[in-house]
Design a protein around this motif. Structure first.
Motif, PDB file in Angstrom:
ATOM      1  N   THR A   2      41.967  69.716 -39.061  1.00 10.38           N
ATOM      2  CA  THR A   2      43.032  70.473 -38.411  1.00 10.38           C
ATOM      3  C   THR A   2      43.878  71.243 -39.436  1.00 10.38           C
ATOM      4  OG1 THR A   2      45.219  70.101 -37.481  1.00 10.38           O
ATOM      5  CG2 THR A   2      44.134  68.210 -38.367  1.00 10.38           C
ATOM      6  N   ASP A   3      44.623  72.229 -38.944  1.00 14.51           N
ATOM      7  CA  ASP A   3      45.506  73.004 -39.817  1.00 14.51           C
ATOM      8  C   ASP A   3      46.880  72.377 -39.942  1.00 14.51           C
ATOM      9  OD1 ASP A   3      44.050  74.948 -40.921  1.00 14.51           O
ATOM     10  OD2 ASP A   3      44.573  76.508 -39.476  1.00 14.51           O
ATOM     11  N   ASP A   4      47.068  71.239 -39.271  1.00 19.63           N
ATOM     12  CA  ASP A   4      48.387  70.619 -39.316  1.00 19.63           C
ATOM     13  C   ASP A   4      48.755  70.210 -40.735  1.00 19.63           C
ATOM     14  OD1 ASP A   4      48.836  70.968 -36.668  1.00 19.63           O
ATOM     15  OD2 ASP A   4      48.258  68.963 -36.059  1.00 19.63           O
ATOM     16  N   ARG A   5      50.041  70.130 -40.967  1.00 18.91           N
ATOM     17  CA  ARG A   5      50.525  69.757 -42.296  1.00 18.91           C
ATOM     18  C   ARG A   5      51.212  68.396 -42.271  1.00 18.91           C
ATOM     19  NH1 ARG A   5      55.118  70.103 -45.036  1.00 18.91           N
ATOM     20  NH2 ARG A   5      54.872  70.066 -47.281  1.00 18.91           N
ATOM     21  N   ILE A   6      51.989  68.147 -41.225  1.00 19.10           N
ATOM     22  CA  ILE A   6      52.702  66.872 -41.102  1.00 19.10           C
ATOM     23  C   ILE A   6      51.988  66.025 -40.053  1.00 19.10           C
ATOM     24  CG2 ILE A   6      54.890  65.785 -40.511  1.00 19.10           C
ATOM     25  CD1 ILE A   6      56.329  68.323 -41.322  1.00 19.10           C
ATOM     26  N   GLN A   8      52.170  62.600 -38.004  1.00 16.47           N
ATOM     27  CA  GLN A   8      53.162  61.588 -37.647  1.00 16.47           C
ATOM     28  C   GLN A   8      52.612  60.750 -36.501  1.00 16.47           C
ATOM     29  OE1 GLN A   8      56.837  61.274 -38.504  1.00 16.47           O
ATOM     30  NE2 GLN A   8      56.470  59.395 -37.369  1.00 16.47           N
ATOM     31  N   PRO A  10      53.031  58.024 -33.487  1.00 18.49           N
ATOM     32  CA  PRO A  10      54.174  57.684 -32.630  1.00 18.49           C
ATOM     33  C   PRO A  10      54.697  56.270 -32.938  1.00 18.49           C
ATOM     34  CG  PRO A  10      52.133  57.533 -31.391  1.00 18.49           C
ATOM     35  CD  PRO A  10      51.771  58.084 -32.745  1.00 18.49           C
ATOM     36  N   PRO A  80      56.733  55.107 -37.779  1.00 18.85           N
ATOM     37  CA  PRO A  80      55.896  55.435 -38.931  1.00 18.85           C
ATOM     38  C   PRO A  80      56.480  56.623 -39.703  1.00 18.85           C
ATOM     39  CG  PRO A  80      54.589  55.279 -36.909  1.00 18.85           C
ATOM     40  CD  PRO A  80      56.020  55.279 -36.510  1.00 18.85           C
ATOM     41  N   PHE A  88      51.102  73.506 -49.997  1.00 22.53           N
ATOM     42  CA  PHE A  88      51.745  74.479 -50.891  1.00 22.53           C
ATOM     43  C   PHE A  88      51.457  74.142 -52.342  1.00 22.53           C
ATOM     44  CE2 PHE A  88      54.071  74.523 -46.921  1.00 22.53           C
ATOM     45  CZ  PHE A  88      54.187  75.876 -46.663  1.00 22.53           C
ATOM     46  N   GLU A  91      47.863  74.995 -53.119  1.00 25.62           N
ATOM     47  CA  GLU A  91      47.701  76.440 -53.261  1.00 25.62           C
ATOM     48  C   GLU A  91      48.112  76.915 -54.646  1.00 25.62           C
ATOM     49  OE1 GLU A  91      48.820  78.417 -49.516  1.00 25.62           O
ATOM     50  OE2 GLU A  91      49.662  80.009 -50.781  1.00 25.62           O
ATOM     51  N   ARG A 377      59.694  73.118 -55.664  1.00 24.32           N
ATOM     52  CA  ARG A 377      59.595  74.550 -55.362  1.00 24.32           C
ATOM     53  C   ARG A 377      58.430  74.875 -54.431  1.00 24.32           C
ATOM     54  NH1 ARG A 377      61.521  77.212 -61.201  1.00 24.32           N
ATOM     55  NH2 ARG A 377      63.535  76.131 -61.162  1.00 24.32           N
ATOM     56  N   THR A 378      57.500  73.947 -54.277  1.00 20.23           N
ATOM     57  CA  THR A 378      56.378  74.173 -53.368  1.00 20.23           C
ATOM     58  C   THR A 378      56.549  73.358 -52.081  1.00 20.23           C
ATOM     59  OG1 THR A 378      55.135  72.506 -54.609  1.00 20.23           O
ATOM     60  CG2 THR A 378      54.697  74.807 -55.128  1.00 20.23           C
ATOM     61  N   GLU A 379      56.662  72.046 -52.211  1.00 17.90           N
ATOM     62  CA  GLU A 379      56.732  71.185 -51.031  1.00 17.90           C
ATOM     63  C   GLU A 379      58.155  70.962 -50.531  1.00 17.90           C
ATOM     64  OE1 GLU A 379      54.028  70.078 -49.365  1.00 17.90           O
ATOM     65  OE2 GLU A 379      52.871  71.328 -50.739  1.00 17.90           O
ATOM     66  N   GLY A 380      59.140  71.448 -51.266  1.00 20.31           N
ATOM     67  CA  GLY A 380      60.524  71.415 -50.793  1.00 20.31           C
ATOM     68  C   GLY A 380      61.302  70.170 -51.182  1.00 20.31           C
ATOM     69  N   ILE A 381      60.678  69.024 -51.090  1.00 15.46           N
ATOM     70  CA  ILE A 381      61.394  67.768 -51.329  1.00 15.46           C
ATOM     71  C   ILE A 381      61.656  67.577 -52.825  1.00 15.46           C
ATOM     72  CG2 ILE A 381      61.290  65.253 -51.090  1.00 15.46           C
ATOM     73  CD1 ILE A 381      59.208  65.800 -48.801  1.00 15.46           C
TER      74      ILE A 381
END
Lengths: 454, 454
Positions: A2-6, A8, A10, A80, A88, A91, A377-381
């Motif tokens: 899939t193209d999903d990134r996160i 999660q 339930p 979870p 990112f 890439e 700078r790429t993944e933000g965190i």
């Protein structure tokens, strides 16, 4: 794919059982020994410190242990946690590898520590304990226990290493916000503390001293106060397996299995938490997964330590454990990854390391901060300096994949965020970061000082 | 109704369109006017500050606007954000109400601000802009634009109110970690800054001064540098509608619709973001949802302000907007909710308020911190002082439900976490929190100072 990134799961898919690696190990975890006679310490002797529920887990040979409903309920505060594909970062590295990380930084206190704090608070509460006492260095563990105390109506007292107490007040305020009482260590409230304060050099404190103070308070309380430890012990690693179990479930859904599993290593709990659920397949020979324990070159317990029985605390109040150690007298230099400044290592991780099932990797501080800034700078965190070690090791593997063209699946644990560690980033940008290297000759002194048992 | 607590849409369900409320409003948003002649300012006059892509959105009458793929990609850093049922808070309040909150604090910079920062960076980049300049108070907005700049390869310059720059260095370091350049305001780099510094009382700076400095830099750059604003404007509120659109989608899946929608209100962007996707149904009469804008009693623009044309910045560089205002000369007392210290309000929110579609509620600082601590001890997350206003208003509604037995569905926006605001909590626990109240007679002065237009 899939193209999903996160990714999660339930709430209802929080793991219902912890995974206990003990019955699957190549050989049993060596028992803790009494420094007095070198004999195994009977379980009951630990009852002044820990409730029976946790002691039973400490030595259990049961492969899975049910997570009580009360613990699952509080886990639902943040579990979870998401598994994230670091697209990112992939890439910008131009790697053919797939990099996934488990984002434990979403826990309210900002690290993986509540996974065991919540469980420990529950078992103590169940056995009638009213107050827990513990130590904390930078504050991740103290914050986690403070949050758990708020949920199980337990008083929490935290001995915080004075250097952190004074330089990083925000963590202290976080603990107080959750209702905990925090005091600097060494303190005048314990015999050990008073003794330590006689030597002015001990004034800034250390994790070893703070452990001793907390243990003393519990041991002399007559049973009403117990002690809680945030890493190292078998039951702590077991509670942390929810990390790896969730990651495994999501990767299975994606039809993936990690080729490399990476975590930073201090006491061993976040490493154990993500590694153990994949380790059985390695031990059994079903998979040839690579496990990387990433540690600071300033305190490379697994890479440069001796596998031997040693003291876990400065005050020598805790029985001896067999572990990779740089010597109980070694005071690690003050690198910013405070959570990785421990002279020893978890007995389970040590055993795995002694069997060649893990590759330990010791990194310079500078490389970890370079990795951290690239990650931000790429993944933000913005990662905690501890977690930056795992990121740096993951980047090493990803870069190698770029050379070889291998499409490896890399999984690392982002054990926490760095919101309370921004001073460290400031020093990095100002070019003031010192690069400590463990002096190899120290190990000879450590060897000489080892207790003569085992 | 499921027992789940955290509701997380997959990456692929990030909204594909922003919702533009303008065509659905009871009447058009009053245009911005020139202070010189009182006439509407032509769109092209704003081109020195903003790219055409954003200006078109500012006046668009199209109900939905597609979110470009490049923006969706960067949104996937943290979107969709979780919708969380605050079960622990419900339990301790003993309310029959269901309380949901949208957790925007999971964005890497800790607040909802990246929702518009990412979009603004994209449209600027698309039109060849190399550098963006902006202002920031406490730092939430500056951090968000810094992160967006890292993803669209834009230089970001931030004028940070000097009081914050000196007292809260961690936010500054966060911006630098993302690669931005940060300088204290007032600075000597602008005419406005130099003029302001002639009066020593201006040394600590204000948001109004910082806006003027940033605008001056862009306006005098000859087109290479543009300006970015983190709230108030129509396009900013539109970008933030991803918050409410995601919340609506999850609630629909659960068969629910909120009876009350709550957000804190400063410039209006997080309020607009969560409220607008439910507002159309209210305007059309299909639903009778209650909308609560929660603001500080120290700066109660919507509750006590005048609905009139006023200046948005101290330097009077920006055209006049029709909004609820406490007067452009009013300097709000330094409450900890720095993001809510704005004398005006978004024109869209102001129009909705003038039509009685919103209930504004002004709260004392103390009540908001009590709510924040209760929230931390139950739901775990330590909220930003701004977001604590929304929590306090939600608790008011939930307590009323306990009295009446109503099972209302309450939805509020947790606009951010408080990891960089722990000093505020320290002051609260030390009993040092001052409780400011807007002096009602000030409004007469504000009225007298209003520009004579419109």
């Amino acid at each position: 794919m899939t193209d999903d990134r996160i990714f999660q799961l339930p709430t209802r898919e929080i793991p219902k059982k912890w995974l206990n690696i003990q019955p699957s190990l190549p050989e049993p975890v060596p028992p803790m020994l009494s420094p007095a006679d070198g004999k195994p310490v009977p379980l009951e002797a630990f009852l002044t410190l820990f409730p029976m529920g946790l002691l039973e887990q400490e030595v259990s040979q049961q492969r899975e242990i049910s997570i009580p409903d009360e613990v699952l309920k509080v886990y639902s505060l943040f579990r979870p946690t998401p598994l994230i594909r670091a697209k990112f970062l992939e890439e910008v590295l131009g790697t053919p590898a797939m990099i996934f990380f488990k984002n434990e930084s979403v826990a309210p206190t900002g690290s993986h520590k509540p996974n065991t704090a919540i469980a420990q608070a529950y078992y103590n509460k169940k056995e009638g304990v009213k107050k827990l006492v513990t130590e904390t260095g930078a504050g991740q563990w103290g914050s986690a226990l403070a949050l758990a105390g708020a949920h199980f109506d337990l008083d929490i007292n935290v001995f915080m290493v004075r250097a952190s107490y004074e330089q990083k007040p925000y963590r202290k305020i976080m603990m107080e916000t959750y209702g905990a009482k925090v005091q600097p260590s060494p303190s005048k409230d314990t015999q050990i503390g008073k003794k330590m304060l006689e030597d002015k050099r001990n004034y800034p404190g250390s994790l070893g001293i703070a452990i001793s103070e907390a243990v003393e308070v519990a041991a002399t309380s007559g049973g009403t106060v117990k002690y809680a430890l945030g890493s190292v012990l078998n039951h702590v690693l077991m509670h942390q397996t929810v990390i790896g179990l969730e990651a495994r479930a999501v990767l299975e859904d994606l039809g993936l299995y990690p080729d490399v599993v990476i975590a930073c290593h201090g006491g061993g709990s976040n490493f154990g938490g993500i590694a153990i659920p994949f380790m059985e397949d390695k031990i059994s020979g079903k998979r040839n997964t690579e496990f990387v324990a990433s540690e600071p070159l300033a305190c490379p317990s697994l890479s440069k330590g001796i596998y031997a029985y040693d003291f876990g605390d400065s005050g020598k109040l805790i029985p001896l454990a067999k572990m990779y150690t740089l010597g109980h007298g070694f005071i690690p230099p003050s690198v910013h990854a405070g959570g990785l400044r421990y002279h020893g290592a978890a007995p389970i991780v040590s055993l795995l390391n002694s069997k060649g099932l893990i590759r330990a990797e010791a990194l310079r501080q500078k490389e970890t901060f370079e990795a951290a800034v690239l990650f931000a700078r790429t993944e933000g965190i913005i990662p905690a300096p501890e977690s930056a070690h795992a990121i740096a090791s993951a980047i090493r593997v990803a870069k190698k994949c770029k050379e070889t063209g291998e499409k490896k699946v890399i999984l690392f644990n982002l054990s926490g965020h760095g919101h309370f560690d921004m001073q460290a980033y400031e020093q990095y940008f100002a070019g003031k970061l010192e690069d400590y290297e463990y002096p190899e000759k120290e190990i000879l002194k450590a060897e000489k000082d080892l207790p003569k048992v085992g």
